[in-house]
Motif scaffolding. Sequence first.
Motif, short mmCIF file in Angstrom:
data_model
loop_
_atom_site.label_atom_id
_atom_site.label_comp_id
_atom_site.label_asym_id
_atom_site.label_seq_id
_atom_site.Cartn_x
_atom_site.Cartn_y
_atom_site.Cartn_z
N LEU A 1 -34.24 30.15 2.00
CA LEU A 1 -34.45 29.25 0.87
C LEU A 1 -35.69 29.60 0.06
N ARG B 1 -34.40 16.47 12.87
CA ARG B 1 -34.49 15.11 12.33
C ARG B 1 -34.83 14.10 13.42
N HIS C 1 -34.61 19.47 9.68
CA HIS C 1 -33.88 20.74 9.80
C HIS C 1 -32.57 20.76 9.01
N ASP C 2 -31.93 19.62 8.90
CA ASP C 2 -30.63 19.59 8.24
C ASP C 2 -30.72 19.40 6.72
N ALA C 3 -31.94 19.38 6.18
CA ALA C 3 -32.11 19.25 4.73
C ALA C 3 -32.01 20.60 4.03
N GLY C 4 -32.15 21.68 4.77
CA GLY C 4 -32.09 23.01 4.17
C GLY C 4 -30.67 23.51 4.01
N THR C 5 -29.89 22.81 3.24
CA THR C 5 -28.50 23.18 3.02
C THR C 5 -28.40 24.30 1.98
N ALA C 6 -27.22 24.82 1.81
CA ALA C 6 -27.00 25.90 0.84
C ALA C 6 -27.33 25.47 -0.58
N ARG C 7 -27.21 24.19 -0.87
CA ARG C 7 -27.49 23.70 -2.23
C ARG C 7 -28.92 23.21 -2.41
N ALA C 8 -29.71 23.21 -1.35
CA ALA C 8 -31.10 22.73 -1.44
C ALA C 8 -31.94 23.71 -2.25
N THR C 9 -32.95 23.14 -2.92
CA THR C 9 -33.93 23.95 -3.63
C THR C 9 -35.31 23.60 -3.11
#
Length: 115
Positions: free
Chosen positions: A3, A53, A94-102
């Motif tokens: 990311l 989390r 940890h689960d906030a870093g998704t493919a759509r996260a910036t």
Amino acid sequence: AVLIDGRHEPNVKHWIKPAPKQFDIYYTKGNTYQPDFLVETDGEMLICEVKARNELDDPIVKAKAKAACLWVDEANKIAHEMTKKRWRYLLIPHDAGTARATLAGLTAKYGLTEV
């Protein structure tokens, strides 16, 4: 790491994963930790800590976050005097870093000033 890589986040200038003892933050007497990532963007310096989390309310995680916020406060006093970039601490689930996260989105949502 994917990311904050400059190919995905053009405003990221540099980032590192500190090695042991390279960037210690003291959180209790005699205890230190190294944050997961240090990131320099066009506008600021970030200390990024990623935790599961279900660990975000853990007393040790909170103690580390509080110490990091105090470190940021002191660093920002110096940065202001020297007209340097401000620092900010992020505690990211940890689960906030998704493919759509910036990085900007994570910074806005998970940037802390106090714990």
